[in-house]
Structures are given as C-alpha cells and as structure tokens.
Design a protein around this motif. Structure first.
Motif, mmCIF file in Angstrom:
data_model
loop_
_atom_site.group_PDB
_atom_site.id
_atom_site.type_symbol
_atom_site.label_atom_id
_atom_site.label_comp_id
_atom_site.label_asym_id
_atom_site.label_seq_id
_atom_site.Cartn_x
_atom_site.Cartn_y
_atom_site.Cartn_z
ATOM 1 N N SER A 59 0.847 -1.210 0.000
ATOM 2 C CA SER A 59 0.000 0.000 0.000
ATOM 3 C C SER A 59 0.872 1.245 0.000
ATOM 4 O O SER A 59 2.088 1.162 0.270
ATOM 5 N N GLY A 60 0.241 2.380 -0.252
ATOM 6 C CA GLY A 60 0.960 3.652 -0.166
ATOM 7 C C GLY A 60 1.343 3.936 1.281
ATOM 8 O O GLY A 60 2.405 4.492 1.558
ATOM 9 N N SER A 61 0.481 3.527 2.207
ATOM 10 C CA SER A 61 0.783 3.733 3.626
ATOM 11 C C SER A 61 2.006 2.913 4.017
ATOM 12 O O SER A 61 2.864 3.384 4.772
ATOM 13 N N ASN A 105 5.103 4.681 2.790
ATOM 14 C CA ASN A 105 5.516 5.757 3.696
ATOM 15 C C ASN A 105 6.169 5.191 4.950
ATOM 16 O O ASN A 105 7.159 5.729 5.448
ATOM 17 N N PHE A 141 -3.182 13.615 4.172
ATOM 18 C CA PHE A 141 -3.601 12.248 4.472
ATOM 19 C C PHE A 141 -2.862 11.760 5.726
ATOM 20 O O PHE A 141 -1.660 11.996 5.859
ATOM 21 N N THR A 147 -1.644 8.929 6.806
ATOM 22 C CA THR A 147 -0.496 8.007 6.793
ATOM 23 C C THR A 147 0.761 8.625 6.178
ATOM 24 O O THR A 147 1.780 7.958 6.068
ATOM 25 N N THR A 148 0.682 9.908 5.797
ATOM 26 C CA THR A 148 1.935 10.609 5.465
ATOM 27 C C THR A 148 2.676 10.921 6.764
ATOM 28 O O THR A 148 3.907 10.923 6.800
ATOM 29 N N ALA A 160 3.382 15.362 1.235
ATOM 30 C CA ALA A 160 2.755 14.828 0.013
ATOM 31 C C ALA A 160 2.633 15.940 -1.029
ATOM 32 O O ALA A 160 2.495 17.113 -0.675
ATOM 33 N N ASP A 195 5.939 12.040 -0.514
ATOM 34 C CA ASP A 195 4.773 11.182 -0.662
ATOM 35 C C ASP A 195 4.119 11.570 -2.004
ATOM 36 O O ASP A 195 3.483 12.623 -2.128
ATOM 37 N N CYS A 220 1.980 9.626 -3.598
ATOM 38 C CA CYS A 220 0.862 8.683 -3.763
ATOM 39 C C CYS A 220 -0.225 9.237 -4.680
ATOM 40 O O CYS A 220 -0.897 8.489 -5.379
ATOM 41 N N ASP A 221 -0.411 10.561 -4.657
ATOM 42 C CA ASP A 221 -1.454 11.167 -5.483
ATOM 43 C C ASP A 221 -0.860 11.865 -6.706
ATOM 44 O O ASP A 221 -1.527 12.705 -7.319
ATOM 45 N N SER A 252 0.914 5.048 -4.258
ATOM 46 C CA SER A 252 -0.190 4.164 -3.871
ATOM 47 C C SER A 252 -0.872 3.651 -5.136
ATOM 48 O O SER A 252 -1.052 4.402 -6.098
ATOM 49 N N HIS A 290 -6.245 5.759 -7.238
ATOM 50 C CA HIS A 290 -5.014 6.420 -7.684
ATOM 51 C C HIS A 290 -4.790 6.303 -9.197
ATOM 52 O O HIS A 290 -5.596 5.699 -9.887
ATOM 53 N N PHE A 300 -8.859 15.066 2.501
ATOM 54 C CA PHE A 300 -8.476 14.000 3.439
ATOM 55 C C PHE A 300 -8.776 14.388 4.892
ATOM 56 O O PHE A 300 -9.934 14.639 5.207
HETATM 57 C C1 LIG Z 1 -1.178 11.471 -0.039
HETATM 58 C C2 LIG Z 1 -1.476 10.052 0.329
HETATM 59 N N1 LIG Z 1 -0.537 9.334 0.952
HETATM 60 C C3 LIG Z 1 -0.742 8.051 1.286
HETATM 61 C C4 LIG Z 1 -1.933 7.417 0.996
HETATM 62 C C5 LIG Z 1 -2.135 5.996 1.415
HETATM 63 O O1 LIG Z 1 -2.212 5.108 0.338
HETATM 64 P P1 LIG Z 1 -2.883 3.672 0.545
HETATM 65 O O2 LIG Z 1 -4.353 3.871 0.587
HETATM 66 O O3 LIG Z 1 -2.442 2.865 -0.621
HETATM 67 O O4 LIG Z 1 -2.366 3.135 1.842
HETATM 68 C C6 LIG Z 1 -2.945 8.127 0.364
HETATM 69 C C7 LIG Z 1 -4.228 7.471 0.069
HETATM 70 O O5 LIG Z 1 -5.040 7.874 -0.697
HETATM 71 C C8 LIG Z 1 -2.720 9.478 0.022
HETATM 72 O O6 LIG Z 1 -3.661 10.217 -0.588
#
Ligand SMILES: Cc1ncc(COP(=O)(O)O)c(C=O)c1O
Length: 439
Positions: free
Chosen positions: A86-88, A91, A121, A123-124, A166, A192, A194-195, A216, A221, A378
């Motif tokens: 995952s993107g999380s 990170n 978000f 999880t950043t 991010a 980050d 991810c977006d 992500s 995405h 977010f």
């Molecule tokens: C900026 C950002 N970072 C991290 C994530 C986390 O990604 P994931 O949902 O794959 O864990 C997201 C999720 O949309 C996000 O928008």
C-alpha cells in the motif's frame, strides 16, 4: 493430451471476450448514474494478466513483479523501485529506513523533529508518530494546498532531521526551494507521491528529488492493483535498508523461492549470532512483511500500458473544469498549479469563499443527492482528528489556511473514467444550486 499453452490461449481469448463486454463504455444518464470522484479504469489488459498470473500458480512476487518494477522505474527514471502492499506501507518503509542505525548520526531518533503539514492524508505523518519523532506542522498555501515554503526555515531547530510531505492532489510542492533547504540543513526529504504519479517539477518526475518517493495503487489512484504501492530511491544504501524492512527485516536478499544469492549463505557472522548462522534467518533491521503478490503486479502491469493516456485524460478533465469554474470564481478559490510544475492531477480542489448563501457541507450534501460524489481534502486539519488527542507534536506559526480547508475545501473527480457529459452535469448542478441559493 491437450498442451497447457493451448489451454492458456483459449482461456486468454475467453477473458478478452468477457472483458470487452464487461468494461464496454456505458451511456451516462445524468442524475441516475453516479459521477464518481475516482475509480479504476480497466480493460482486458489487467484481466488477461491476472488470470495468467493465477495460472502460473506462483502467487508470491515473480515475473510480473520483476517486469512491473523495471517498467515503473524506467517511467520515473529512478535507480530502484520496490513494490509494497500500500501507499501507507511505502511511507512506513521510507520513514523507518531513515531511522536505521546503519545511517549513523543521520538516523532519525525519538524526539527528532520532522517538518510536515496538517492538511493531508494521515499516513503521510503516522510513521513519524510511530517512531516517536515529533511532527512539526507548517501551514499550507491556499489554492495550491502545499506547504508554504516561506515558512519552513522558521520551523527548523537543532532537532530537525527531515521533511516529509505529500504532493497535494498531484500538485508538486515547491521542490527547488525545499531541496535547497534540505541541503542547507542536511535534512532528509520523503516525497509522498501517492497522489502524483506522473507529476513533474522542472521536467523531472516528483518523488525522484528527495531521498525517497512513495506511490499508492489503491483504486482511487493514477494506476491500481487493488491494494498496492511502491517506494523508490536513487540511493542504493537506502534501497537495501528499505528492501530489508519490507521483507521481515532480513539481511538476506534472495528473491522469493531462491537460495544462496550471496554465495555465502552459511558463512556469515552478524550481531551476536553464532558463526555460520543461516543467512536466510538473519535479521539486521526491525522489519515487517509488506510485499505484494504477483497477481497484483500483473494488474499493475496492465495499467502501466495506459498510464500516459490516463495522465492526459486527468489533465484534460482538470483543465475543462478549471475553465468552466472561471465563471464561479466569486464563490470558489480555484486550484493553482505550483510554478515550474506539470501536475498529473488527482482531483480538482475548490475552497468556498466566505459568503452568506451556502456552506461546504450543504453543497456537498446537495451534490450527493444529485449523484455527484466529492471528497474532502483528506483529514482536513489532522490535528483535529480523534487519534491525534494525546500525541506529541509542534505547530510552527499559525495554521489559518489549514483551518479554512477543514471547513471549506472539497474536491471533485478528474479521473479518466469521467466524460465531458459528466463534467458538464457537475458544473450545471453547482451553478443551478448557487443561483437557487442567491434568490
Ligand atoms: C497522499 C497520500 N498518501 C498516502 C496514501 C495511502 O495510500 P494507501 O491507501 O495505498 O495506503 C494516500 C491514500 O489515498 C494518500 O492520498
């Protein structure tokens, strides 16, 4: 007996036939069909690959993952890229790599500070909290929704070790200023992205400026594999640490199903282990298991074929909305791309200007009723989220723009599954709403 390859071919033809029907374009009926904010755009490329991976029966990462990592690294022009689940997780791996004792005095330790923003978000920033480092929140700029780079130096103290941010909704943060600051104060930078897959700054892909970039592949995405992500770096030492952390923290770097790639499997003496302890079971980092399966990689590989077109369509939709929303500028702060950047837009953010006719919550409820989906930025102001109660952090300066975002910002979709007819319906609905409220 029928040859396995012939059976595969028949299956593949059938999957193409099925996918062409399942994913055929459907007519849009305004009000009846949903205008989604994001979503996966699939065709037979993904289904054929995924079925192929299932028939391989390999399950853990294999040929599809090797090809996916290679192709995506080439696209980004990065030296190394690792897929993760995952993107999380990406990170988490990026940040935990920067806490590795292998980095000596530059390793991030509990009590060290990391500059970030609260409008984003969770999880950043969560890995910072998890490792007991202190996130230092700086306000963002209204309209581009990225950190206000003018305020960063004021937030730096002797304890500052990193910047982790991010690229908000695909809009790159000001990399030229931020890289200069990182060099001046010897700070790590985690981007980050991810977006922001495909977003560029001064012609270079975001994620490749700092020490780590993350992606992500969740369905919202730019490309998807259901669940998935990637962490990438040009620094080979960091890559080795990140790979180990992804793979249980092991010292061994054999691919799944392989043995003795180092040629010294029973010759190592590490930590306080006895001589010759099997390298497969030596752990030199505090790790996890955050790998993907080959079926996920197979899906991602199908998506990669379409990535350039996805980016074009996202940007086309964004620019279409931007033009049309020009007539509503009295009510909305329109999105602004960062100078010297070419965003690969994730969404179309709007902030409602102070007015006496309507507020954000009323508007998005009305849109929902019209079957038009929208999303908030977010966490809005993450400091106001329930899980932040009792956490240790610092705020540098004021967060007035972040606070406005919490109340007044939302975003609309630009993903490639949206057609002009849908965007027109969105704009017409919002215009009608405002006219009605003004009466
Ligand atoms: C900026 C950002 N970072 C991290 C994530 C986390 O990604 P994931 O949902 O794959 O864990 C997201 C999720 O949309 C996000 O928008």
């Amino acid at each position: 007996m029928e040859h396995l390859n012939d059976i595969r071919k028949k299956i593949s033809d059938l999957v193409i036939h099925y996918s062409n029907i399942k994913y055929a374009k459907k007519n849009f009926t305004p009000g009846f069909d949903k205008v989604q904010v994001s979503g996966k755009v699939l065709d037979h490329d993904e289904t054929v690959n995924m079925v192929d991976a299932a028939l391989d029966g390999h399950l853990t990462t294999g040929r599809f993952n090797i090809e996916f990592e290679k192709k995506l690294s080439r696209f980004l022009n990065t030296r190394s890229l690792l897929t993760v689940n995952s993107g999380s997780s990406a990170n988490l791996i990026a940040f935990s790599s920067l806490t590795s004792p292998k980095l000596g005095s530059r390793a991030i330790k509990p009590g060290d500070e990391v500059i970030t923003v609260a409008a984003g978000f969770p999880t950043t920033i969560n890995p910072i909290l998890l490792y007991k480092a202190i996130p230092v929140f700086v306000d963002v700029k209204m309209g581009n929704y990225n950190i206000d780079e003018e305020r960063i130096e004021r937030a730096i103290t002797k304890k500052t070790k990193a910047i982790m941010l991010a690229h908000t909704l695909g809009n790159p943060f000001n990399l030229s200023t931020i890289i200069k600051i990182c060099k001046k104060y010897n700070l790590w930078l985690v981007e980050d992205s991810c977006d922001a897959l495909g977003s560029k700054f001064n012609g270079q892909n975001v994620g490749t400026f700092g020490d780590f970039g993350t992606l992500s592949f969740y369905p919202a995405h730019h490309i998807t594999m259901g669940e998935g992500g990637a962490v990438f770096t040009n620094n080979i030492k960091l890559k080795k640490i990140a790979e180990s952390i992804r793979d249980w923290g092991r010292d061994c770097f054999c691919a799944p199903g392989k043995d003795n790639s180092c040629g010294r499997r029973f010759c190592w003496k590490l930590g306080n282990l006895p001589d010759g302890y099997d390298h497969k079971y030596i752990y030199s980092n505090l790790g996890f298991n955050l790998k993907i399966t080959d079926m996920q990689a197979a899906c991602g590989l199908g998506q990669l074929k379409k990535l350039n077109n996805f980016i074009k369509k996202r940007n086309y939709n964004f620019n279409y909305l931007l033009k049309k929303f020009g007539s509503l500028e009295e009510f909305f702060i329109l999105p602004e791309k960062t100078i010297n950047s070419e965003p690969s837009w994730f969404g179309f953010p709007l902030t409602i200007r102070d007015n006496r006719y309507f507020n954000r919550n009323e508007l998005i409820k009305y849109l929902e009723h019209k079957n038009i989906h929208s999303r908030l930025l977010f966490a809005g102001n993450v400091l106001k989220q329930p899980y932040m109660i009792g956490q240790t952090y610092r705020v540098s300066g004021t967060l007035e723009n972040t606070e406005k975002i919490l109340f007044d910002t939302f975003w609309l979709g630009v993903f490639p599954g949206l057609e002009i007819q849908m965007l027109d319906y969105v704009i017409d609905s919002i215009s009608e709403y405002i006219l009605f409220k003004k009466k």
